[in-house]
Design an enzyme around this catalytic site. Sequence first.
Site, PDB file in Angstrom:
ATOM      1  N   ARG A   7      30.712  20.955 -31.105  1.00 41.67           N
ATOM      2  CA  ARG A   7      30.243  21.825 -32.194  1.00 41.67           C
ATOM      3  C   ARG A   7      30.887  21.414 -33.458  1.00 41.67           C
ATOM      4  NH1 ARG A   7      31.431  28.636 -32.781  1.00 41.67           N
ATOM      5  NH2 ARG A   7      30.134  28.495 -34.775  1.00 41.67           N
ATOM      6  N   HIS A   8      30.505  21.476 -34.503  1.00 44.44           N
ATOM      7  CA  HIS A   8      31.163  21.177 -35.841  1.00 44.44           C
ATOM      8  C   HIS A   8      32.584  21.880 -36.104  1.00 44.44           C
ATOM      9  CE1 HIS A   8      29.796  25.198 -37.698  1.00 44.44           C
ATOM     10  NE2 HIS A   8      28.646  24.752 -37.049  1.00 44.44           N
ATOM     11  N   ASN A  14      31.820  30.178 -41.793  1.00 44.76           N
ATOM     12  CA  ASN A  14      32.427  30.867 -40.493  1.00 44.76           C
ATOM     13  C   ASN A  14      33.858  31.670 -41.041  1.00 44.76           C
ATOM     14  OD1 ASN A  14      31.930  27.987 -38.685  1.00 44.76           O
ATOM     15  ND2 ASN A  14      30.694  29.789 -38.503  1.00 44.76           N
ATOM     16  N   ARG A  57      27.628  20.549 -42.410  1.00 43.91           N
ATOM     17  CA  ARG A  57      28.951  20.713 -41.335  1.00 43.91           C
ATOM     18  C   ARG A  57      28.901  19.726 -40.285  1.00 43.91           C
ATOM     19  NH1 ARG A  57      25.488  24.840 -41.728  1.00 43.91           N
ATOM     20  NH2 ARG A  57      24.888  25.994 -39.689  1.00 43.91           N
ATOM     21  N   GLU A  78      20.816  24.273 -36.160  1.00 48.10           N
ATOM     22  CA  GLU A  78      21.141  25.738 -35.554  1.00 48.10           C
ATOM     23  C   GLU A  78      20.056  26.597 -35.704  1.00 48.10           C
ATOM     24  OE1 GLU A  78      22.326  27.734 -33.486  1.00 48.10           O
ATOM     25  OE2 GLU A  78      24.454  27.818 -34.222  1.00 48.10           O
ATOM     26  N   HIS A 144      25.473  22.403 -33.116  1.00 49.94           N
ATOM     27  CA  HIS A 144      25.905  23.790 -33.296  1.00 49.94           C
ATOM     28  C   HIS A 144      26.263  24.640 -32.201  1.00 49.94           C
ATOM     29  CE1 HIS A 144      24.558  23.002 -37.639  1.00 49.94           C
ATOM     30  NE2 HIS A 144      23.667  22.473 -37.066  1.00 49.94           N
TER      31      HIS A 144
END
Length: 198
Positions: A7-8, A14, A57, A78, A144
Amino acid sequence: MDLYLVRHGESEDNELGVYSGSSDCNLSLKGIANVKVLKPYLKKIKFEKCISSPLKRCIQTANILFTGPFEIDERLREINFGIFEGLSYNSILERFQKEVMEWNKDFVNYKIPNGESLKDLYIRTEEFIKSLDMNNKKLLIVTHGGVIRCFLCYVFNDINLFYKFQVDPASITIISIHDDFTYIKALNVKSIIPYRGD
């Protein structure tokens, strides 16, 4: 075949605590630092290739972790949160009470206005998995949290398990696929060896 699903790192959205599915935001400074923690471990692994979501990202994460060119695959995006994009959960509750009720009633099939349903996301994740060349030994997949949860649901052939998994930013989940047998080798690993700089 082993799929190393990363996951990034933490993104700017975020940090703000807002829904950021299709929004194309950058990694935060903390996100960059946390991705670098994974680099010493992953650079020891001989990946046949790296495939990334097209969103910034993830591309920024892949550039930190993988030396050389990598592929981009739209199916690794995502979920598109539609009218919820860019809003915190509390803001969504205030502005879209009816939509949130419908979403909570059927989180699998409800298509968020101007966005996608979880089923849409699962179908394109499944299509991606089935398109892979099973002769590959190790692949690095940068994507994602929602997509990785769909990979995990695929292992159990049950999309309803989606919210049973935690997938943190800058974490590694490893899934193996061998002779139509799929299993989880590691889940949500964030720190494998001490980080001592680049």
